[in-house]
Design an enzyme around this catalytic site. Structure first.
Site, short mmCIF file in Angstrom:
data_model
loop_
_atom_site.label_atom_id
_atom_site.label_comp_id
_atom_site.label_asym_id
_atom_site.label_seq_id
_atom_site.Cartn_x
_atom_site.Cartn_y
_atom_site.Cartn_z
N SER A 136 0.89 -1.25 -0.02
CA SER A 136 -0.36 0.04 -0.32
C SER A 136 0.62 1.33 0.11
O SER A 136 2.09 1.20 0.27
CB SER A 136 -1.12 -0.08 1.61
OG SER A 136 -1.61 1.11 1.69
N TYR A 149 -1.08 -0.18 10.44
CA TYR A 149 -1.75 -1.07 9.33
C TYR A 149 -0.42 -0.43 8.52
O TYR A 149 -0.14 -1.54 7.79
CB TYR A 149 -2.70 -0.62 8.57
CG TYR A 149 -3.31 -0.23 7.21
CD1 TYR A 149 -3.66 -2.06 6.94
CD2 TYR A 149 -3.04 0.61 5.97
CE1 TYR A 149 -3.74 -1.92 5.12
CE2 TYR A 149 -3.46 0.10 4.74
CZ TYR A 149 -4.09 -0.61 4.52
OH TYR A 149 -4.09 -1.56 3.52
N1 LIG Z 1 -9.00 -0.59 -0.80
C1 LIG Z 1 -7.93 0.32 -0.51
O1 LIG Z 1 -7.38 1.46 0.12
C2 LIG Z 1 -6.82 -0.41 -0.48
C3 LIG Z 1 -5.43 0.65 -1.20
C4 LIG Z 1 -4.18 -0.25 -0.22
C5 LIG Z 1 -3.73 -1.33 -0.58
N2 LIG Z 1 -5.14 -2.44 -0.07
C6 LIG Z 1 -5.20 -3.63 0.49
O2 LIG Z 1 -5.38 -4.73 -0.74
C7 LIG Z 1 -6.04 -5.92 -0.33
C8 LIG Z 1 -6.94 -6.20 -0.64
O3 LIG Z 1 -7.99 -5.11 -0.38
P1 LIG Z 1 -9.21 -5.12 -0.23
O4 LIG Z 1 -9.53 -3.25 -1.01
O5 LIG Z 1 -9.94 -5.32 -1.95
O6 LIG Z 1 -10.47 -5.05 0.64
P2 LIG Z 1 -11.67 -5.96 1.34
O7 LIG Z 1 -12.89 -5.67 -0.39
O8 LIG Z 1 -12.01 -5.96 2.43
O9 LIG Z 1 -11.37 -7.65 0.91
C9 LIG Z 1 -10.58 -7.95 1.23
C10 LIG Z 1 -9.93 -9.50 1.45
O10 LIG Z 1 -9.40 -9.90 2.83
C11 LIG Z 1 -9.83 -10.91 2.89
N3 LIG Z 1 -9.56 -11.34 4.19
C12 LIG Z 1 -9.33 -10.53 5.16
N4 LIG Z 1 -9.41 -11.26 6.47
C13 LIG Z 1 -9.45 -12.49 6.63
C14 LIG Z 1 -8.79 -13.22 7.49
N5 LIG Z 1 -7.92 -13.56 7.92
N6 LIG Z 1 -9.03 -14.57 6.26
C15 LIG Z 1 -8.74 -14.75 4.78
N7 LIG Z 1 -9.42 -13.72 4.57
C16 LIG Z 1 -8.73 -12.60 4.61
C17 LIG Z 1 -11.33 -10.37 2.70
O11 LIG Z 1 -12.51 -12.34 2.88
P3 LIG Z 1 -12.78 -12.20 4.09
O12 LIG Z 1 -13.89 -11.07 4.33
O13 LIG Z 1 -14.06 -13.37 3.45
O14 LIG Z 1 -12.68 -13.48 5.13
C18 LIG Z 1 -11.09 -9.73 1.47
O15 LIG Z 1 -11.64 -10.60 0.20
C19 LIG Z 1 -5.64 -6.08 1.02
O16 LIG Z 1 -4.70 -6.41 1.53
C20 LIG Z 1 -5.17 -4.59 1.22
O17 LIG Z 1 -4.46 -3.99 2.82
C21 LIG Z 1 -5.99 -1.66 0.01
#
Ligand SMILES: NC(=O)c1ccc[n+]([C@@H]2O[C@H](COP(=O)([O-])OP(=O)(O)OC[C@H]3O[C@@H](n4cnc5c(N)ncnc54)[C@H](OP(=O)(O)O)[C@@H]3O)[C@@H](O)[C@H]2O)c1
Length: 264
Positions: A136, A149
């Site tokens: 990120s 985070y």
């Molecule tokens: N959105 C942003 O602004 C952003 C920016 C930079 C980086 N990121 C990174 O991108 C990645 C994906 O985020 P996203 O934006 O797609 O968010 P999201 O829509 O909330 O997706 C998060 C995913 O992680 C899974 N997850 C969370 N906890 C888990 C656990 N204990 N075991 C297994 N799976 C788990 C969730 O699945 P379940 O809930 O079904 O388990 C979901 O599929 C993350 O690493 C996040 O830090 C996001």
């Protein structure tokens, strides 16, 4: 031998978008392994995909799940052509106001599980295999109000860059993906104890764009990809400006955002 792609965090947001975009091509892949806790969401995604899909409804914060994943790899002995470590979450708010379990859980999922899965998959990778690690832009600077985070993502970025160098002689390519805010369900979880700084809303990009740029960077063998001009400018600033005043400014900005919120 079966050739597979593994995507964690595939039930939502960026992970789901990886599954969707990669399903359009990648005809030499025999099976996608989709990992997340919400099985019904994964079933839905499986139904929409053309490739064969194996659903792994694992909680990656639990050691048992990681051990089961490792056993499965040992049983199946596939060729892992791509590992996409996308599962993760963040909690916005002052460190002491967020309970310790969700705080340390960020380290379990964002760091420990990512490291474990990478280690477990490496014996099954070959020349031209790829690893994509979701870091990120929060990795670039310590962030008051998003402290654990940002630290977890700094780990992911540092680990990925070092690993990219270690694996270069084997021609296994590692890319750290560093987007700023992406419009996904991430904030539904992240904003339980605090609100995102309002200025960040203006730099929001789509998951579609993040995935397109990440896949492109991986195939160009780039070790890091930063999505969007504002985040590239932010990265540059963190390289050339003294970090102390920048952390101070981030703290002030956070305070101002919280005051604006409380007035609403
Ligand atoms: N959105 C942003 O602004 C952003 C920016 C930079 C980086 N990121 C990174 O991108 C990645 C994906 O985020 P996203 O934006 O797609 O968010 P999201 O829509 O909330 O997706 C998060 C995913 O992680 C899974 N997850 C969370 N906890 C888990 C656990 N204990 N075991 C297994 N799976 C788990 C969730 O699945 P379940 O809930 O079904 O388990 C979901 O599929 C993350 O690493 C996040 O830090 C996001």
């Amino acid at each position: 031998m079966k050739h597979i792609v593994i995507i964690t965090g595939a039930s939502s947001g960026i992970g789901r978008e990886f599954a969707r975009q990669m399903d359009q091509g990648f005809s030499s892949i025999d099976e996608f392994w989709l990992v997340a806790r919400r099985q019904e969401r994964l079933e839905e995604i499986k139904r929409a995909m053309r490739h064969r899909v194996r659903i792994l409804a694992f909680d990656l914060s639990e050691m048992d799940s990681l051990a089961r994943f490792w056993e499965l790899l040992n049983e199946e002995k596939p060729v892992v052509r791509m590992l996409i470590n996308c599962a993760g979450y963040g909690m916005i708010g002052d460190f002491e106001r967020i309970p310790v379990v969700p705080q340390t859980g960020q380290l379990d999922v964002n760091c420990r599980a990512l490291t474990w899965l990478t280690h477990a998959c490496l014996p099954y990778m070959q020349k031209n295999s790829r690893i994509l690690q979701m870091a990120s832009s929060a990795a670039f600077l310590p962030q008051p109000g998003f402290a654990v985070y940002a630290a977890s993502k700094a780990y992911v970025l540092s680990f990925s860059r070092a690993l990219a160098q270690e694996l270069s002689s084997k021609k296994i390519y590692v890319t750290a993906v560093c987007p700023g805010p992406v419009s996904t369900a991430f904030f539904d979880v992240a904003e339980q104890y605090g609100k995102m700084m309002s200025v960040k809303k203006y730099t929001m990009v789509s998951a579609k764009r993040v995935v397109r740029e990440a896949l492109c960077a991986s195939f160009r063998r780039k070790r890091m990809v930063i999505c969007g001009f504002p985040m590239r400018a932010f990265y540059f600033a963190t390289r050339v400006l003294p970090q102390g005043p920048m952390i101070f400014a981030a703290g002030q900005w956070k305070g101002r955002s919280q005051n604006e919120e409380s007035k609403d």
